[in-house]
Structure formats: structure tokens, C-alpha cells
Design a protein around this motif. Structure first.
Motif, PDB file in Angstrom:
ATOM      1  N   ASP A  66       0.817  -1.214   0.000  1.00 23.68           N
ATOM      2  CA  ASP A  66       0.000   0.000   0.000  1.00 23.68           C
ATOM      3  C   ASP A  66       0.853   1.267   0.000  1.00 23.68           C
ATOM      4  O   ASP A  66       0.353   2.360  -0.220  1.00 23.68           O
ATOM      5  N   ARG A  70      -2.895   2.775  -3.372  1.00 17.84           N
ATOM      6  CA  ARG A  70      -4.112   2.138  -2.884  1.00 17.84           C
ATOM      7  C   ARG A  70      -5.108   1.882  -4.011  1.00 17.84           C
ATOM      8  O   ARG A  70      -6.260   1.599  -3.771  1.00 17.84           O
ATOM      9  N   VAL A 113      -6.615  -5.667  -2.346  1.00 19.82           N
ATOM     10  CA  VAL A 113      -6.905  -5.486  -0.920  1.00 19.82           C
ATOM     11  C   VAL A 113      -6.649  -4.041  -0.515  1.00 19.82           C
ATOM     12  O   VAL A 113      -7.450  -3.435   0.212  1.00 19.82           O
ATOM     13  N   ALA A 114      -5.551  -3.458  -0.977  1.00 15.85           N
ATOM     14  CA  ALA A 114      -5.237  -2.066  -0.652  1.00 15.85           C
ATOM     15  C   ALA A 114      -6.315  -1.126  -1.182  1.00 15.85           C
ATOM     16  O   ALA A 114      -6.713  -0.179  -0.508  1.00 15.85           O
ATOM     17  N   GLU A 117      -9.345  -1.493   0.998  1.00 14.10           N
ATOM     18  CA  GLU A 117      -9.090  -0.811   2.262  1.00 14.10           C
ATOM     19  C   GLU A 117      -9.296   0.692   2.108  1.00 14.10           C
ATOM     20  O   GLU A 117      -9.876   1.351   2.974  1.00 14.10           O
ATOM     21  N   ARG A 118      -8.843   1.256   1.005  1.00 16.19           N
ATOM     22  CA  ARG A 118      -9.026   2.691   0.731  1.00 16.19           C
ATOM     23  C   ARG A 118     -10.508   3.024   0.664  1.00 16.19           C
ATOM     24  O   ARG A 118     -10.942   4.049   1.184  1.00 16.19           O
ATOM     25  N   PHE A 120     -12.928   1.415   2.185  1.00 16.48           N
ATOM     26  CA  PHE A 120     -13.434   1.332   3.560  1.00 16.48           C
ATOM     27  C   PHE A 120     -13.110   2.596   4.340  1.00 16.48           C
ATOM     28  O   PHE A 120     -13.931   3.106   5.103  1.00 16.48           O
TER      29      PHE A 120
END
Length: 181
Positions: A66, A70, A113-114, A117-118, A120
Motif C-alpha cells: 500500500d 491504494r 486489498v489495498a 481498504e481505501r 473502507f
């Protein structure tokens, strides 16, 4: 063949020193760091400098994926640009490299995934702002540009581009302010 480290933090109150120390401990002769969001490649001058100067056999090293970005597409573009120059990308945590085919798969998944996550993070931020507005405590973001100064400079005959340069902001911000005054 050089190991070149790249460290990135998102905000000015964060510190890249831990990343830099880890990269140096991993044998990176050169380490470049910057404080800029990983949401896109825009404004990431240190990363661009590294990519520009990579040579065949060099290795770009980051502590976590990350730190490269992202956004899955941005991360994969960085990997692609490095490989076009004959260089590889290594992520220390988890230890994965693009030198092998499995590394490409893992980096693609970690990039996804990164990005998730961003999303979220942005969702939680929107929820927090909405809650603060309902409770009457949200005041909005702090204005970073003195709007009266923009108007004053503009009335003196200075154009939006020159105002932006003087105030250290984008031309678009000046246009938005002038459109609202």
C-alpha cells in the motif's frame, strides 16, 4: 544492480522514518520518501523519479504494497513500468517479489486489498462526517486559501495562473474561488 527503497506516508503528521530504517536495513543504497496520498499517482514525484532512473537489474523495494498505492491499477502500472525497464519490485511485508510468476499474482491480490481498504477508509470518513452533521458539530474542512487575497490579487489584474503560483495551489482552486465570489 541497485536496491532502491521507496517510503510514503499520507499526511504531514505521519513519519516515514520507520519505513526508511527498514529499507536501509534491507540493503537499499538509495531511499526516497514523500508525504502524499496513495490514492493516485498524482503528485508522487519521488516515485516518478525512482521509476525514471531504474536500470535493468535494479530492484524497487517497499515495506508494504500500500506504500506504492491504494489503487490496483496504479500499483500494477508501477510494476509494469519497472518491468519495462528490466527492474523488479519487492514488497517486504509480506515478502514477495515480481521476479517470479507467483509474485505477480500475490501483488495483484494485495493491490486489490489495498484498494478495498481505501474504499473502507472513505466510507468510514463519510459516515463520520454524516454523524457529525446530524449532531451539529461538523464545521467542514479548514479553508487553506485566503479567498479575500485571491479576490484582491485578481482585482489588481493578476491572472489565475499567477495567483495559483503565488499562493501555492492549483489553478482550478483559484477558478473555483473566483466563480464563487
Amino acid at each position: 544492480m541497485a536496491r532502491i527503497g521507496y517510503a510514503r506516508v499520507s499526511t504531514s503528521d505521519q513519519d516515514a522514518e520507520l519505513q526508511i530504517a527498514k529499507l536501509r536495513a534491507e540493503g537499499c543504497e538509495i531511499v526516497r520518501a514523500e508525504k502524499v496520498s496513495g490514492a493516485s499517482r498524482a503528485g508522487r514525484d519521488e516515485l516518478e523519479t525512482i521509476i525514471q532512473f531504474l536500470r535493468s537489474g535494479d530492484e524497487l523495494v517497499v515495506t508494504r504494497l500500500d506504500r506504492l498505492g491504494r489503487d490496483t491499477r496504479d500499483v500494477l502500472n508501477v510494476v509494469h513500468e519497472c518491468e519495462q525497464k528490466g527492474a523488479s519490485v519487492t514488497v517486504l511485508d509480506p515478502n514477495v517479489s515480481t521476479r517470479g510468476e507467483m509474485g505477480h499474482l500475490v501483488i495483484t491480490v494485495l493491490g486489490m486489498v489495498a484498494q478495498m481498504e481505501r474504499r473502507f477508509i472513505k466510507e468510514r470518513q463519510r459516515e463520520g462526517i454524516a454523524r457529525a452533521k446530524r449532531e451539529g458539530v461538523y464545521k467542514g474542512g479548514k479553508r487553506r486559501i485566503d479567498r479575500m487575497q485571491v479576490q484582491s490579487l485578481y482585482s489588481e489584474g493578476i491572472g489565475p495562473s499567477q495567483i495559483a503560483i503565488r499562493l501555492g495551489c492549483s489553478r482550478m482552486q483559484i477558478y473555483r474561488i473566483l466563480g464563487k465570489l
